[in-house]
Motif scaffolding. Structure first.
Motif: not given
Length: 269
Positions: A28-29, A39-42, A45-50
């Motif tokens: 959700e976050g 969606a291009t503003a990854t 931290g998001i890259t690491s989580l995925l």
């Protein structure tokens, strides 16, 4: 309290994987960040989580690349969806469409875990002659001989190829062929890996009946699904396939335009 040693290894693996999943920050976050910033503003931290999800859950989750592309395609499909009367529920963003449920390996089992008004997306692999096909649709309906004949005709295969038809063949296991656990197989394959398919098949479903259900659950992991309007299903699969594996032919059964190739110029739907 029972010992873990008494639990079958497969069940134990799923139990441990589920514990790992719920120790990670929720999707959700991630979806909320993309909704707010695009969606291009990854972020790193998001890259690491995925990447951690993919590393720790393996074939029990869609890859990070698949989740990202699916988000982009689903957002576009929702934006294009005609809305006659505004409804906050029907117009809710993707971060408000995530569902959590127990794991399952069969569509009928998954359907029983979903809330009322939400249908399962069922996907199976079919070996037709020497061709490997991935067939997907809405609901728990079964593949019929008529479907198989239509597929053979679309691929210009002789009808005798139906005698060498296998559904969910043990030769093409989900993990090895699609990098997905049983119960997770879907058209949302890793966009950066070759899709070893002859065709992707969109099976027909009863639009009027399924419109009452209103939504279809797209598996993100064995424990998470994304609920989208049933009307999004066809354009979502078309757009994802066009972007992820454009060389794979798409066959749509039960439509006037029976076959479609993403190698050709698309209208953007």
């Amino acid at each position: 309290m029972s010992s873990f040693a008494s639990v079958p290894s497969a069940s134990l693996s799923l139990q441990l994987a589920e514990e790992v999943l719920y120790d990670l920050p929720p999707l959700e976050g991630v979806f909320l960040h993309w909704y707010t910033h695009g969606a291009t503003a990854t972020t790193p931290g998001i890259t690491s989580l995925l990447a951690r999800r993919e590393q720790m859950l393996g074939a029990a989750t869609l890859s990070g690349a698949s989740i990202t592309l699916l988000y982009e395609c689903a957002t576009d499909c929702l934006r294009r969806l005609p809305v006659s009367v505004y409804s906050p529920w029907d117009s809710r963003p993707l971060h408000a469409r995530l569902l959590r449920h127990g794991p399952s390996q069969r569509a009928a089992e998954t359907q029983a875990l979903l809330p009322p008004g939400v249908l399962v997306q069922k996907t199976i692999s079919v070996t037709l002659g020497e061709r490997l096909l991935l067939c997907t649709g809405v609901g728990t309906g079964s593949l019929t001989r008529l479907h198989l004949r239509d597929m053979a005709a679309a691929l210009a295969l002789p009808f005798r190829a139906l005698k060498r038809c296998t559904i969910n063949s043990s030769t093409h296991t989900p993990v090895e062929t699609f990098a997905m656990q049983p119960g997770m197989v879907s058209p949302f394959l890793h966009p950066e890996r070759a899709a070893h398919l002859s065709a992707l098949v969109l099976l027909p479903w009863r639009e009027r009946r399924d419109a009452k259900a209103r939504e279809v659950a797209i598996s993100l992991s064995l424990w998470e699904s994304l609920a989208l309007p049933v009307r999004c299903m066809r354009p979502l699969v078309r757009q994802y396939a066009r972007r992820a594996y454009p060389q794979v032919r798409l066959i749509e059964l039960g439509t006037a335009d029976a076959t479609r190739s993403f190698a050709e110029e698309d209208d953007g739907s």
